[in-house]
Design a protein around this motif. Sequence first.
Motif, PDB file in Angstrom:
ATOM      1  N   PRO A 285      -1.154  18.278  -8.110  1.00  0.00           N
ATOM      2  CA  PRO A 285      -1.706  17.982  -6.985  1.00  0.00           C
ATOM      3  C   PRO A 285      -1.253  16.825  -6.120  1.00  0.00           C
ATOM      4  O   PRO A 285      -1.131  15.761  -6.697  1.00  0.00           O
ATOM      5  N   LYS A 286      -0.656  17.110  -4.982  1.00  0.00           N
ATOM      6  CA  LYS A 286      -0.287  15.817  -4.131  1.00  0.00           C
ATOM      7  C   LYS A 286      -1.098  15.808  -2.920  1.00  0.00           C
ATOM      8  O   LYS A 286      -1.503  16.468  -2.511  1.00  0.00           O
ATOM      9  N   GLU A 287      -1.341  14.496  -2.356  1.00  0.00           N
ATOM     10  CA  GLU A 287      -1.895  14.150  -1.294  1.00  0.00           C
ATOM     11  C   GLU A 287      -1.033  13.121  -0.340  1.00  0.00           C
ATOM     12  O   GLU A 287      -0.735  12.045  -0.669  1.00  0.00           O
ATOM     13  N   ILE A 288      -0.270  13.827   0.587  1.00  0.00           N
ATOM     14  CA  ILE A 288       0.664  13.044   1.512  1.00  0.00           C
ATOM     15  C   ILE A 288      -0.067  12.116   2.197  1.00  0.00           C
ATOM     16  O   ILE A 288       0.477  11.169   2.806  1.00  0.00           O
TER      17      ILE A 288
ATOM     18  N   ILE B   9       2.142   9.396  -3.719  1.00  0.00           N
ATOM     19  CA  ILE B   9       1.348  10.707  -3.238  1.00  0.00           C
ATOM     20  C   ILE B   9       1.014  11.660  -4.344  1.00  0.00           C
ATOM     21  O   ILE B   9       0.275  12.476  -3.883  1.00  0.00           O
ATOM     22  N   THR B  10       0.721  10.902  -5.423  1.00  0.00           N
ATOM     23  CA  THR B  10       0.257  11.596  -6.642  1.00  0.00           C
ATOM     24  C   THR B  10      -1.121  10.616  -7.046  1.00  0.00           C
ATOM     25  O   THR B  10      -2.158  11.443  -7.270  1.00  0.00           O
ATOM     26  N   PHE B  11      -1.169   9.611  -6.985  1.00  0.00           N
ATOM     27  CA  PHE B  11      -2.261   8.541  -7.513  1.00  0.00           C
ATOM     28  C   PHE B  11      -2.864   7.968  -6.136  1.00  0.00           C
ATOM     29  O   PHE B  11      -2.220   7.598  -5.326  1.00  0.00           O
ATOM     30  N   SER B  12      -4.277   7.950  -6.017  1.00  0.00           N
ATOM     31  CA  SER B  12      -4.851   7.158  -5.080  1.00  0.00           C
ATOM     32  C   SER B  12      -4.848   5.786  -5.114  1.00  0.00           C
ATOM     33  O   SER B  12      -4.239   5.414  -6.136  1.00  0.00           O
ATOM     34  N   PRO B  13      -4.881   5.127  -3.925  1.00  0.00           N
ATOM     35  CA  PRO B  13      -4.789   3.385  -3.928  1.00  0.00           C
ATOM     36  C   PRO B  13      -5.447   2.878  -5.226  1.00  0.00           C
ATOM     37  O   PRO B  13      -4.930   1.997  -6.006  1.00  0.00           O
TER      38      PRO B  13
ATOM     39  N   LYS C 145       0.983  -1.209   0.036  1.00  0.00           N
ATOM     40  CA  LYS C 145      -0.037   0.071   0.029  1.00  0.00           C
ATOM     41  C   LYS C 145       0.690   1.354   0.106  1.00  0.00           C
ATOM     42  O   LYS C 145       1.854   1.311  -0.794  1.00  0.00           O
ATOM     43  N   GLY C 146       0.635   2.202   0.806  1.00  0.00           N
ATOM     44  CA  GLY C 146       1.072   3.367   0.817  1.00  0.00           C
ATOM     45  C   GLY C 146       2.794   3.346   1.448  1.00  0.00           C
ATOM     46  O   GLY C 146       3.492   4.162   1.432  1.00  0.00           O
ATOM     47  N   ASP C 147       3.166   1.970   2.098  1.00  0.00           N
ATOM     48  CA  ASP C 147       4.309   1.783   2.518  1.00  0.00           C
ATOM     49  C   ASP C 147       5.422   1.334   1.402  1.00  0.00           C
ATOM     50  O   ASP C 147       6.285   0.600   1.791  1.00  0.00           O
ATOM     51  N   GLY C 148       4.819   1.252   0.353  1.00  0.00           N
ATOM     52  CA  GLY C 148       5.736   0.805  -0.960  1.00  0.00           C
ATOM     53  C   GLY C 148       7.012   1.151  -1.023  1.00  0.00           C
ATOM     54  O   GLY C 148       8.024   0.724  -1.220  1.00  0.00           O
ATOM     55  N   TRP C 149       7.200   2.546  -0.399  1.00  0.00           N
ATOM     56  CA  TRP C 149       8.509   2.993  -0.715  1.00  0.00           C
ATOM     57  C   TRP C 149       9.570   2.469   0.452  1.00  0.00           C
ATOM     58  O   TRP C 149      10.570   2.345   0.151  1.00  0.00           O
TER      59      TRP C 149
END
Length: 364
Positions: A167-170, A239-243, A38-42
């Motif tokens: 637009p970015k969404e942290i 942070i650019t694309f939603s899941p 998920k968002g922890d891919g980095w």
Amino acid sequence: MIAEKLSITKFQLFFVLIQTQIGIGLLSLPNVVQKSAKGDGWISIILAGVVIQGLLVVYYKLLKKFPNNTLTNITQKILGRSFGKVVNYIIYFNFILTGSIATILMVKIINLNLLPLTPGWIISLLIIIPCIYLTISDLRIIARFFVLVSGLIILLLMITILAFFIPKEIQFILPIGSAGVKNILIGSNSALFSMLGFEMLLFVFPYVIRNTTGVLKTISLANLFVTSFYTFITFLCLITFSPDQLQQLREPVIYLFRGLSYKMIDRIDLIFFSIWIVPMTTSIIAYLFLASKSISEDKKFNKKVVVINGILIFLISLIPHTDEITTILNKYVSYLSYAIVIALPVILLILSFIFKRNERGETT
């Protein structure tokens, strides 16, 4: 000893490793790691970089015991000539399949984004011919070419700056660690497959000038650069694309620039992709070189072997490949790659200490 005209510098080794690792896998990497981490891919990519660093240390310790031998010779010195040859042909088979998959994926992406009406076999032929032409040159020529085209990576990094205007969404990556350790490790496994190519060291180490000092630092810096580059691009996509968007976009890195448009410059995504074709091609060159070296007894491999291997990769790329078949092929090649890239060097290093094998293949 390696002839002076065939040797490369540590500076060139740095870019050889970078160009071998950075390739087509980056385009889909954010999609791949997001499925599990998920968002922890980095974070998964950073962990993959740590694992690679550990493997590079293993490689370095093994190669220091055999500074004038490639993996092809080391396997025979430690495992015996007959069994070593069998292992070398398995390694050869892996590199041929890996180069073929890279070619297949590259043809598909070019067909989809640039040349939808061009037959796939023509694109494949246009890719393979220059790869063969460059690979039949000596390693120094290949290294110089890799150094030259590495400037394009800097250009690509400059282009990614434009993506910050989107637009970015942290919050897409928050809270950090929410995916859980297990899912992060699964994502790390996927990232590791996309970052393969560091095994190039096992075949070029003897060609590095004064390879007994400073090489570990060079390969570590190369790994740091690749890991940082992959982490940065993946983080940008996360942070650019939603899941939900990342699940639908197979190559999100390309779509990262699709929404950008300026009065003088349009379709920045096509500019990015056109430049990225070069790093994708260098990966194929690298695996064509590795396949040819893995079955060569001498320091200089036969040019006919390169041509035959190039033709073989071309013919495999002509076989109809659906997404399902490609996925299955990727899965089994990844298993084979891990056995060769991870298990084999570790086993060889352990056996070299147990049997106290030296450069001459004799017990000390």
